[in-house]
Motif scaffolding. Structure first.
Motif, PDB file in Angstrom:
ATOM      1  N   ARG A  29       0.836  -1.206   0.000  1.00 55.36           N
ATOM      2  CA  ARG A  29       0.000   0.000   0.000  1.00 55.36           C
ATOM      3  C   ARG A  29       0.872   1.259   0.000  1.00 55.36           C
ATOM      4  O   ARG A  29       0.581   2.241  -0.702  1.00 55.36           O
ATOM      5  N   LEU A  30       1.945   1.211   0.797  1.00 55.88           N
ATOM      6  CA  LEU A  30       2.848   2.364   0.846  1.00 55.88           C
ATOM      7  C   LEU A  30       3.463   2.626  -0.530  1.00 55.88           C
ATOM      8  O   LEU A  30       3.594   3.783  -0.953  1.00 55.88           O
ATOM      9  N   ALA A  31       3.830   1.552  -1.229  1.00 57.26           N
ATOM     10  CA  ALA A  31       4.419   1.714  -2.564  1.00 57.26           C
ATOM     11  C   ALA A  31       3.441   2.359  -3.531  1.00 57.26           C
ATOM     12  O   ALA A  31       3.838   3.170  -4.383  1.00 57.26           O
ATOM     13  N   ASP A  32       2.145   2.014  -3.438  1.00 58.05           N
ATOM     14  CA  ASP A  32       1.140   2.646  -4.288  1.00 58.05           C
ATOM     15  C   ASP A  32       1.051   4.146  -4.030  1.00 58.05           C
ATOM     16  O   ASP A  32       0.747   4.925  -4.938  1.00 58.05           O
ATOM     17  N   ARG A  33       1.320   4.574  -2.786  1.00 58.88           N
ATOM     18  CA  ARG A  33       1.155   5.987  -2.422  1.00 58.88           C
ATOM     19  C   ARG A  33       2.415   6.810  -2.645  1.00 58.88           C
ATOM     20  O   ARG A  33       2.341   7.922  -3.167  1.00 58.88           O
ATOM     21  N   VAL A  34       3.564   6.301  -2.244  1.00 58.03           N
ATOM     22  CA  VAL A  34       4.773   7.140  -2.243  1.00 58.03           C
ATOM     23  C   VAL A  34       5.736   6.815  -3.381  1.00 58.03           C
ATOM     24  O   VAL A  34       6.711   7.542  -3.584  1.00 58.03           O
ATOM     25  N   GLY A  35       5.512   5.757  -4.117  1.00 53.11           N
ATOM     26  CA  GLY A  35       6.398   5.398  -5.214  1.00 53.11           C
ATOM     27  C   GLY A  35       6.994   4.013  -5.023  1.00 53.11           C
ATOM     28  O   GLY A  35       7.623   3.739  -4.002  1.00 53.11           O
TER      29      GLY A  35
END
Length: 420
Positions: free
Chosen positions: A297-303
Motif C-alpha cells: 500500500r505504501l508503494a502505491d502511495r509514495v512510489g
C-alpha cells in the motif's frame, strides 16, 4: 475460498470486480480485491508450504548430510534459484501468445510437484542438481503467467496492494512449511525422506486448487495491439521506464546473497544448533507476512521504486549486523526481521512497478524480462559468493557483497527520480 467466474470471455483492461464498491460502503473506500488474486494467493500459500519444507532443510541436508563444500552448495543453490531464468521468458511469452496464462501456470506448478518425490531417489550432486533444475523449470514456467493474471485482475492504482496481498498469502505458506519440516524432522525416523514425501503430497493439493478455483479466461489482444512474438517481448526493453526497472533489478540481484547463505551465516555467527536450523526461515517469512501488505500500500502511495530501494537498504543493514560478529541474543531476530522486510519491500513491489510499463498483450513477457534479469543475476551472485566463501572465508565474502550492494543502491537511486 473464493470461486471466480471461469467464463471464456476476454479479460478487460481493468477487471470490473476490482472497482466494485461493497453495499453499504462509502464511495471513497477502496474496492475489494479481485477473487482471482485471492484464489492465486491460496494456490501460492499451499505450494509454498511444500516448497519451503524442502528449502528449510536443504542447506543442512546438503552441507551437513552429504558433506558438500560451500562452493558445491553455491553451485546447487545457484541452480535452484537461477535455472528458472532460462524458461521464464518462454513461460511469459507463451502465456501472451496463446492467451492462456492459467494453462502455463498450471503446467509449471505440476512440474514442480513432480520433482518433490524425485528427491527421495537423488543422493549425488549431479542427481540432486538435475532434480532442482527441473523443479526450477516449473517455477520459471509459472511465475510470469501467474503474475500476469494478478496484474490484469487488479486496477492500476491497486497493483501494489494486490501483489502485497498475494505475497502475504504466499508467505503464510513459507511460515507453515519450515515449521512442518521441523516437526517432521523431530518426530520421524527417516526425517529427510519424510519431509520430501509430505512436501510432494502438499504440492499436488496446490495444483488441484489452481485447476478448480482459478478462472481460465482467454486474454485477447486489442485490435490495434502489436503482434505477440518473442522479438516483440524483447523489444519492450526499448521502453525507458521498463529498461530502468530491469537494470535496477539486475544490478541489485548481483549483490544479493541467497537466503540459504544468510541462514548459514547466521548459524555460524550465533552458534544455533542444527536441530533449530529449519526454523530460521520462519523469522524471515514472519516479517515478510506482516509487512507485505502495508509496504504494498505504501508503494502505491509514495512510489514503488522508492520502497524497492528501501528494501535493499534493509538487506544492507542485515549484512552489517552479520559482519559485526556480535553475539547479542537479539542478533538473530534483528537479522531475520530485516531480511523479511527486504522481501516485503521488493518482491511484489517490483512486479507492480514493471506491470505499469508493459501493455496488456505483452504483460507476461514483459514481467518475465525483469524476472529473468533478476534471476540470472542472483544465480551469478550465488556462485560468486560460494566461491568467495571457499577462498577467503565467510566474513570477507559478505563484506565484499555489502560494499557492492551499497554501490548498487546508490547507482539505482540516481537512475530516475522516484515518484508516486
Amino acid at each position: 475460498m473464493y470461486v471466480a467466474d471461469s467464463r471464456g470471455t476476454p479479460a478487460p483492461a481493468v477487471a470490473p470486480e476490482t472497482r466494485a464498491v461493497a453495499p453499504g460502503s462509502s464511495p471513497g473506500r477502496r474496492a475489494a480485491l479481485a477473487p482471482t488474486v485471492l484464489a492465486l494467493g491460496t494456490v501460492s500459500l499451499i505450494t509454498d508450504v511444500s516448497s519451503e519444507m524442502v528449502t528449510a532443510v536443504l542447506p543442512l541436508y546438503l552441507v551437513a548430510g552429504l558433506g558438500l563444500t560451500p562452493l558445491g552448495f553455491g553451485l546447487l543453490d545457484g541452480v535452484y534459484n537461477g535455472v528458472s531464468a532460462l524458461v521464464r521468458l518462454t513461460g511469459g511469452h507463451l502465456g501472451d501468445r496463446l492467451g492462456r496464462h492459467k494453462a502455463l501456470a498450471s503446467t509449471g506448478y505440476a512440474l514442480s510437484a513432480l520433482c518433490k518425490p524425485l528427491l527421495l531417489l537423488a543422493h549425488t550432486l549431479p542427481a540432486i542438481g538435475a532434480v532442482l533444475a527441473l523443479d526450477r523449470t516449473g517455477k520459471g514456467l509459472r511465475t510470469a503467467p501467474r503474475d500476469a493474471l494478478i496484474s490484469l485482475a487488479a486496477a492500476p492504482e491497486d497493483r501494489g496492494r494486490a501483489f502485497g496481498v498475494h505475497r502475504a498469502m504466499d508467505t503464510a505458506g513459507a511460515l507453515i512449511g519450515p515449521l512442518l519440516a521441523f516437526l517432521i524432522l523431530r518426530g520421524a525416523a527417516d526425517g529427510y525422506d519424510a519431509v520430501f514425501t509430505v512436501s510432494a503430497c502438499v504440492a499436488v493439493l496446490g495444483v488441484l486448487v489452481l485447476v478448480l478455483f482459478v478462472p481460465g479466461r482467454r486474454t485477447e489482444p486489442a485490435p490495434d495491439a502489436a503482434p505477440v512474438s518473442l522479438r516483440a517481448s524483447l523489444g519492450l526493453l526499448r521502453r525507458r521506464d521498463l529498461r530502468r526497472t530491469a537494470v535496477c533489478a539486475l544490478l541489485l540481484g548481483l549483490c544479493t546473497v541467497s537466503d540459504a547463505f544468510v541462514f548459514l551465516l547466521l548459524q555460524k555467527a550465533t552458534g544455533i544448533a542444527d536441530r533449530w536450523f529449519a526454523l530460521l526461515p520462519l523469522g524471515t517469512a514472519g516479517a515478510f507476512f506482516l509487512l507485505a501488505m502495508p509496504l504494498g500500500r505504501l508503494a502505491d502511495r509514495v512510489g514503488r521504486r522508492r520502497v524497492f530501494l528501501g528494501g535493499h537498504l534493509a538487506l544492507l543493514l542485515a549484512y552489517g549486523l552479520l559482519l559485526t560478529g556480535a553475539h547479542h541474543p537479539a542478533l538473530p531476530y534483528a537479522v531475520l526481521l530485516l531480511h523479511g522486510a527486504f522481501y516485503a519491500a521488493t518482491d511484489g513491489v517490483l512486479m507492480a512497478e514493471a506491470a505499469g510499463a508493459v501493455p496488456e498483450e505483452h504483460r507476461g513477457g514483459g514481467l518475465a524480462l525483469v524476472q529473468t534479469g533478476q534471476a540470472l543475476a542472483r544465480f551469478a551472485a550465488s556462485l560468486g559468493f560460494g566461491a568467495a566463501w571457499t577462498v577467503w572465508g565467510a566474513r570477507p565474502a559478505l563484506a565484499v557483497a555489502a560494499v557492492l550492494l551499497a554501490v548498487a543502491v546508490a547507482g539505482c537511486a540516481r537512475l530516475k527520480p522516484d515518484g508516486p
